[in-house]
Design a protein around this motif. Structure first.
Motif, short mmCIF file in Angstrom:
data_model
loop_
_atom_site.label_atom_id
_atom_site.label_comp_id
_atom_site.label_asym_id
_atom_site.label_seq_id
_atom_site.Cartn_x
_atom_site.Cartn_y
_atom_site.Cartn_z
N VAL A 36 -40.11 25.97 39.63
CA VAL A 36 -40.44 24.67 39.03
C VAL A 36 -39.16 23.98 38.57
CG1 VAL A 36 -41.62 23.51 37.11
CG2 VAL A 36 -42.76 25.38 38.35
N ALA A 37 -38.29 24.70 37.88
CA ALA A 37 -37.05 24.12 37.37
C ALA A 37 -36.16 23.63 38.52
CB ALA A 37 -36.29 25.12 36.51
N GLN A 38 -36.05 24.42 39.58
CA GLN A 38 -35.21 24.03 40.71
C GLN A 38 -35.75 22.78 41.40
OE1 GLN A 38 -35.30 27.76 42.80
NE2 GLN A 38 -33.41 28.48 41.85
N ALA A 39 -37.07 22.62 41.43
CA ALA A 39 -37.67 21.48 42.10
C ALA A 39 -37.71 20.22 41.25
CB ALA A 39 -39.09 21.84 42.55
N TYR A 40 -37.84 20.36 39.94
CA TYR A 40 -38.11 19.20 39.09
C TYR A 40 -37.05 18.89 38.03
CZ TYR A 40 -42.80 19.12 41.06
OH TYR A 40 -43.86 19.04 41.93
#
Length: 157
Positions: free
Chosen positions: A72-76
């Motif tokens: 999630v962190a890498q994507a958003y």
């Protein structure tokens, strides 16, 4: 690098997962979507309580276990300062919503654990730091654990 929205599924934004683009996507709340199965996948918890999921492709069928909060962190979340760890702001390891995540350094992440009481030190034998250092869960509170040695927590969490 933050990807642009790949597509919408029933009004839910999906962003591709780095390294397996075209096979899997992730939502802002931490659900992982398989473009092959056309459905959301089940996650499991590891021994520390973090949600994880195995991801593989046709080209690389050996599945690698990935932490959902990192996906999630890498994507958003932009990681402008190139920090290594992802912190759950509220301390809840299964709350993988983007609003509950932040990039931190290892030392910042460990310090926040001590500050919030999620990490404590216990004395092992007669000296601090004996052994290889294991996480010991508090039976009174499953969200807290102790590090049986002085130092930092291993692994990128």
């Amino acid at each position: 690098m933050i990807a642009e929205p790949k597509n919408l599924l029933y009004g839910v934004e999906l962003r591709p997962i780095e390294g397996v683009e075209g096979y899997y996507s992730v939502t802002k709340d931490g659900r992982v979507f398989s473009h092959f199965k056309m459905s959301f996948l089940k996650t499991s918890k590891n021994w520390l309580g973090y949600e994880q999921i195995p991801l593989g492709t046709k080209e690389n069928p050996i599945r690698k276990i990935k932490y959902v909060h990192r996906l999630v962190a890498q994507a958003y979340l932009p990681n402008i300062e190139d920090k290594s760890d992802v912190n759950h702001i509220d301390g809840n390891k299964i709350n993988n919503d983007v609003s509950n995540l932040e990039w931190t350094t290892r030392s910042e992440n460990v310090q926040k654990g001590y500050d919030t009481g999620l990490i404590s030190r216990i004395k092992v034998g007669s000296k601090w730091g004996q052994g290889r250092g294991k996480k010991v869960f508090n039976p009174n509170d499953p969200n807290k654990f102790y590090i049986a040695r002085a130092g930092s927590v291993n692994g990128n969490c």
